[in-house]
Design a protein around this motif. Structure first.
Motif, PDB file in Angstrom:
ATOM      1  N   GLU A 122       0.802  -1.218   0.000  1.00 48.76           N
ATOM      2  CA  GLU A 122       0.000   0.000   0.000  1.00 48.76           C
ATOM      3  C   GLU A 122       0.835   1.269   0.000  1.00 48.76           C
ATOM      4  O   GLU A 122       0.304   2.359  -0.130  1.00 48.76           O
ATOM      5  CB  GLU A 122      -0.934   0.003   1.221  1.00 48.76           C
ATOM      6  CG  GLU A 122      -1.903  -1.181   1.234  1.00 48.76           C
ATOM      7  CD  GLU A 122      -2.748  -1.219   2.487  1.00 48.76           C
ATOM      8  OE1 GLU A 122      -2.482  -0.396   3.393  1.00 48.76           O
ATOM      9  OE2 GLU A 122      -3.665  -2.043   2.556  1.00 48.76           O
ATOM     10  N   GLY A 123       2.149   1.153   0.186  1.00 46.84           N
ATOM     11  CA  GLY A 123       2.986   2.343   0.223  1.00 46.84           C
ATOM     12  C   GLY A 123       4.328   2.038   0.851  1.00 46.84           C
ATOM     13  O   GLY A 123       4.901   0.974   0.661  1.00 46.84           O
ATOM     14  N   VAL A 124       4.809   2.995   1.639  1.00 45.07           N
ATOM     15  CA  VAL A 124       6.128   2.852   2.248  1.00 45.07           C
ATOM     16  C   VAL A 124       6.090   3.437   3.660  1.00 45.07           C
ATOM     17  O   VAL A 124       5.394   4.419   3.920  1.00 45.07           O
ATOM     18  CB  VAL A 124       7.206   3.561   1.391  1.00 45.07           C
ATOM     19  CG1 VAL A 124       6.903   5.044   1.241  1.00 45.07           C
ATOM     20  CG2 VAL A 124       8.595   3.358   1.979  1.00 45.07           C
ATOM     21  N   ARG A 125       6.817   2.782   4.582  1.00 43.67           N
ATOM     22  CA  ARG A 125       6.983   3.282   5.947  1.00 43.67           C
ATOM     23  C   ARG A 125       8.471   3.502   6.198  1.00 43.67           C
ATOM     24  O   ARG A 125       9.302   2.682   5.814  1.00 43.67           O
ATOM     25  CB  ARG A 125       6.425   2.298   6.973  1.00 43.67           C
ATOM     26  CG  ARG A 125       4.924   2.152   6.940  1.00 43.67           C
ATOM     27  CD  ARG A 125       4.439   1.396   8.166  1.00 43.67           C
ATOM     28  NE  ARG A 125       4.999   0.051   8.216  1.00 43.67           N
ATOM     29  CZ  ARG A 125       4.422  -1.011   7.687  1.00 43.67           C
ATOM     30  NH1 ARG A 125       3.266  -0.887   7.066  1.00 43.67           N
ATOM     31  NH2 ARG A 125       4.988  -2.202   7.778  1.00 43.67           N
ATOM     32  N   PHE A 126       8.789   4.606   6.872  1.00 40.79           N
ATOM     33  CA  PHE A 126      10.189   4.884   7.154  1.00 40.79           C
ATOM     34  C   PHE A 126      10.287   5.843   8.332  1.00 40.79           C
ATOM     35  O   PHE A 126       9.276   6.378   8.814  1.00 40.79           O
ATOM     36  CB  PHE A 126      10.893   5.468   5.919  1.00 40.79           C
ATOM     37  CG  PHE A 126      10.224   6.688   5.326  1.00 40.79           C
ATOM     38  CD1 PHE A 126      10.646   7.965   5.665  1.00 40.79           C
ATOM     39  CD2 PHE A 126       9.177   6.551   4.420  1.00 40.79           C
ATOM     40  CE1 PHE A 126      10.046   9.086   5.121  1.00 40.79           C
ATOM     41  CE2 PHE A 126       8.560   7.670   3.862  1.00 40.79           C
ATOM     42  CZ  PHE A 126       8.994   8.933   4.219  1.00 40.79           C
ATOM     43  N   GLU A 127      11.510   6.048   8.800  1.00 36.93           N
ATOM     44  CA  GLU A 127      11.765   6.927   9.933  1.00 36.93           C
ATOM     45  C   GLU A 127      12.616   8.099   9.503  1.00 36.93           C
ATOM     46  O   GLU A 127      13.487   7.975   8.625  1.00 36.93           O
ATOM     47  CB  GLU A 127      12.452   6.158  11.067  1.00 36.93           C
ATOM     48  CG  GLU A 127      11.560   5.101  11.704  1.00 36.93           C
ATOM     49  CD  GLU A 127      12.242   4.380  12.835  1.00 36.93           C
ATOM     50  OE1 GLU A 127      13.313   4.874  13.302  1.00 36.93           O
ATOM     51  OE2 GLU A 127      11.732   3.334  13.276  1.00 36.93           O
ATOM     52  N   LEU A 128      12.362   9.233  10.130  1.00 37.39           N
ATOM     53  CA  LEU A 128      13.093  10.464   9.846  1.00 37.39           C
ATOM     54  C   LEU A 128      13.883  10.881  11.077  1.00 37.39           C
ATOM     55  O   LEU A 128      13.418  10.751  12.208  1.00 37.39           O
ATOM     56  CB  LEU A 128      12.130  11.592   9.472  1.00 37.39           C
ATOM     57  CG  LEU A 128      11.372  11.467   8.139  1.00 37.39           C
ATOM     58  CD1 LEU A 128      10.344  12.592   8.037  1.00 37.39           C
ATOM     59  CD2 LEU A 128      12.327  11.513   6.958  1.00 37.39           C
ATOM     60  N   ALA A 129      15.073  11.384  10.847  1.00 36.04           N
ATOM     61  CA  ALA A 129      15.892  11.965  11.902  1.00 36.04           C
ATOM     62  C   ALA A 129      16.293  13.374  11.490  1.00 36.04           C
ATOM     63  O   ALA A 129      16.186  13.751  10.317  1.00 36.04           O
ATOM     64  CB  ALA A 129      17.123  11.105  12.161  1.00 36.04           C
TER      65      ALA A 129
END
Length: 741
Positions: free
Chosen positions: A91-98
């Motif tokens: 369904e999409g993409v998951r990621f983390e930001l710093a």
């Protein structure tokens, strides 16, 4: 000193059960007191206070880094760098930001976001994103997974959904992502995602069916980079150097033991770096390092000393590690092996060394899995008997060697092809075993019975000849068949599960069980499988007499298939039979149908003139000892007016707010006719529909109704017919949970 180390560990672990963190003043008092106690040689108490103070300070830093309340629910343009490995989903993409920043707003150090339908995202890239920010939260059910604790342990200060974005800078120093892309591009006989999980710790490519097979066979630990993999690699390096030294192939001028320990630890660190060096990997590297140090210098101190040092080392580096189940499982597994193997007379033959550890670990981890609320695999000893050596000695060496040799034409790819084939063969065997023996989700066990079970497990791990050891079996099995207090006749145990933007309620009389709605499903995200079914098993439900689906909308009936596949269901009733899956065999909702279970009355109603899904909701009234509960599904104002003409339109003690408290329902006339004392609202926090509508909330307040909102209270449980106060999941105070409003 060992007593002091034990006290330090206790102080660090107490954090896990604190209802609230002490104030700054109390922390200063504890630190000063600890320093004052040191000269008087009261090391245990001083070390305990040091450990508790450091754990509370670290936890407070994590709480202070959460998204501010003023920004909760706002959509902001933010800039940040992608860290870790982004997870591509269907369904999409998951990621983390710093290193995120926004204009006129302070943001947490780490933000976890999802982008529905978003473009490919690579680790190390810098993006400018329009994100709807939310404070860390999650579903909260009795004995269920605590999402808030997990997010805090990961030190994630906010979550969010991306609306739009642009890439500002390409990836830099993203070698792990490059390795992943290379692994996913090779031909590994369909097991490219599995090799990526083993080599770099990225399990996002494994399918839901893969995870189910691993869970059912108790082999999840083999497909995540754990202490076993890092310890195995360090052990191979150590054994290689020891073997070379034994046969005279190692330089005599180089002492083999320091070199073996040093190179083994270097290999462990290199593998940890390849895996991203997250908290579980850090824990494994610390444990390996201390074991090697013990082997080099401190063997005379015994086996428990390195374990205690490793425990303190891990918690000093990351005090929040105790909030994660993996922390308890990894240390418990090592403790079980030390208790089982340490201090025994005589030696075990090769067959015993191969077979006994799996049975002992399964026995020793049983109480740990039970208290953590995790599924228990009955086939785990048999599955791990084959899977552990197969992964450790065949798949993983081929995968690591193939990854290192990828720059060489054909060689690296050929090794990865062999590793993928070996892994695929293992998965086929595990899937066959899981089909016969699925994982068991035990029912809730009272604390007293669990402590008896724990004592029984410890007795069984002791050597033969220990007095009363034989009593361990009945003590251990007491947790399997604990005595249960039945629901009294004339009463109903009611639980509104927290399923986010959806609905599911469990009703149990003395001998019967009914499920009203089965939770939502969106794509592959099925809360019927993730929340409803495990919750039913935790409450000891072995079968459903009736599953009543108010109507066919996905937020009410989406989880029905998962529930029906997981439990026997004698009868399914629905408001929209034609829109529900045919295999359910759904019977139509018939107004006026009434039945009595164990002195409790149940009656159905449906608006005969309804034309759309919400209005066709099947309404259920339950009456126990004069106390009434009305479950309304998603009926709208027109259906409410029709309901007022029925015989069920009488004063009601408990009302499930129609349509999650939307503006199109809960009309004044309807509420004045029912005069509900208490109202149940099931909805997701910050949902896009604005449920419950402020006007509806004002109406309930004007009537003096007590509102129990799943987004604020979590799951709600009460005994209909006893006229007692309900119990809400969020009432169990923990320092990481938002306080009740």
């Amino acid at each position: 000193m060992k007593t002091g180390m034990f006290a330090l560990a206790l102080g660090l672990l107490v954090l896990r059960w604190l209802p609230a963190l002490p104030s700054t003043g109390w922390l200063l008092v504890m630190l000063v007191l600890a320093l004052m106690l040191l000269p008087f040689r009261t090391y245990p108490l001083a070390f305990f206070l040091f450990g508790l103070s450091w754990a509370c300070i670290s936890a407070q830093w994590a709480l202070d880094d959460r998204l501010r309340l003023a920004l909760d629910g706002q959509t902001r343009w933010i800039e940040g760098r992608v860290i870790g490995l982004p997870q591509q989903t269907g369904e999409g993409v998951r990621f983390e930001l710093a290193d995120s920043r926004a204009r006129n707003a302070r943001l947490p150090k780490r933000i976890r976001v999802s982008w529905r339908g978003g473009p490919p995202v690579r680790s190390g890239e810098r993006w400018r994103l329009a994100v709807t920010l939310k404070r860390p939260s999650g579903l909260l059910n009795f004995h269920g997974f605590d999402q808030e604790a997990w997010l805090l342990a990961q030190r994630i200060g906010a979550t969010g959904s991306v609306k739009d974005g642009e890439r500002l800078a390409p990836a830099r120093h993203a070698w792990r992502d490059a390795v992943r892309q290379r692994l996913l591009a090779v031909d590994a006989q369909g097991r490219e995602a599995g090799l990526a999980a083993l080599v770099i710790g990225d399990g996002s490519g494994l399918t839901g069916e893969d995870w189910r097979v691993l869970q059912d066979t108790g082999t999840v630990h083999l497909m995540v980079i754990s202490g076993q993999h890092i310890g195995m690699l360090a052990g191979l390096v150590y054994a290689l150097i020891a073997g070379l030294a034994r046969y005279g192939c190692w330089p005599r001028t180089w002492p083999w033991l320091p070199w073996a320990c040093g190179l083994a630890f270097t290999a462990a660190l290199a593998y940890g770096l390849l895996a991203g060096f997250g908290v579980p990997v850090q824990r494994a590297c610390v444990m390996v390092g201390l074991v090697l140090l013990w082997r080099l210098r401190f063997r005379h101190l015994g086996l428990w000393w390195p374990l205690l040092l490793a425990l303190n080392g891990v918690l000093l580096l990351e005090p929040l590690a105790s909030l994660q189940p993996g922390f308890w499982l990894s240390f418990a597994a090592v403790a079980v092996l030390i208790l089982a193997f340490g201090g025994r007379l005589g030696s075990w033959n090769v067959w015993q060394v191969w077979t006994r550890p799996q049975g002992l670990i399964a026995m020793g981890l049983f109480p740990v899995l039970l208290v953590l609320g995790l599924p228990i695999s009955l086939s785990a000893p048999l599955a791990n008997l084959v899977a552990v050596p197969w992964i450790s000695l065949v798949v993983l060496p081929l995968a690591l060697l193939g990854t290192v040799l990828l720059p060489l034409p054909w060689i690296g790819e050929s090794l990865l092809w062999l590793a993928g084939g070996a892994l695929d063969g293992l998965f086929r065997g595990l899937a066959w075993l899981a089909g016969y023996v699925p994982a068991w989700v035990p029912a809730e066990v009272p604390l007293g019975f669990w402590l008896i079970s724990l004592t029984g497990a410890v007795l069984l791990l002791l050597p033969k000849g220990v007095p009363f050891r034989v009593l361990g079996w009945p003590m251990l099995l007491l947790a399997v068949f604990p005595p249960r207090e039945p629901v009294p006749d004339g009463q109903v145990d009611v639980v509104q599960l927290d399923v986010g933007q959806g609905q599911s309620l469990l009703l149990r009389t003395r001998h019967h069980t009914l499920l009203y709605d089965a939770g939502p499903r969106s794509g592959t995200f099925d809360l019927g499988a993730r929340v409803v079914l495990p919750s039913l098993r935790k409450f000891g439900v072995g079968a459903l007499d009736v599953m009543l689906l108010s109507h066919a909308d996905a937020d009410h009936a989406g989880g029905a298939a998962a529930v029906a596949n997981g439990l026997p269901v004698k009868r399914v009733v629905g408001g929209e039979t034609k829109k529900l899956p045919a295999f359910l065999g759904t019977e139509p909702c018939v107004s006026g149908e009434r039945w009595v279970w164990d002195g409790v009355s149940f009656e159905l109603w449906q608006w005969p003139d309804a034309t759309n899904g919400n209005a066709k909701s099947c309404v259920l009234q339950v009456q126990a000892n004069g106390e009434r509960l009305l479950l309304t599904g998603d009926i709208d104002r027109a259906a409410e007016q029709a309901f007022l003409a029925s015989a069920l339109a009488v004063p009601t003690d408990w009302l499930q707010a129609p349509h999650h408290g939307s503006r199109s329902s809960s009309s004044w006339r309807f509420l004045e006719g029912l005069v509900p004392k208490s109202v149940l609202i099931s909805r997701g926090r910050g949902n896009a529909f604005g449920h419950p509508h402020p006007q509806v909330t004002e109406r309930y307040q004007a009537l003096g109704s007590q509102v129990y909102d799943s987004a604020e209270h979590g799951a709600v449980r009460f005994r209909l017919g006893a006229f007692s106060s309900p119990v809400v999941a969020r009432a169990q105070r923990r320092f990481w949970r938002e306080r009740l409003p």
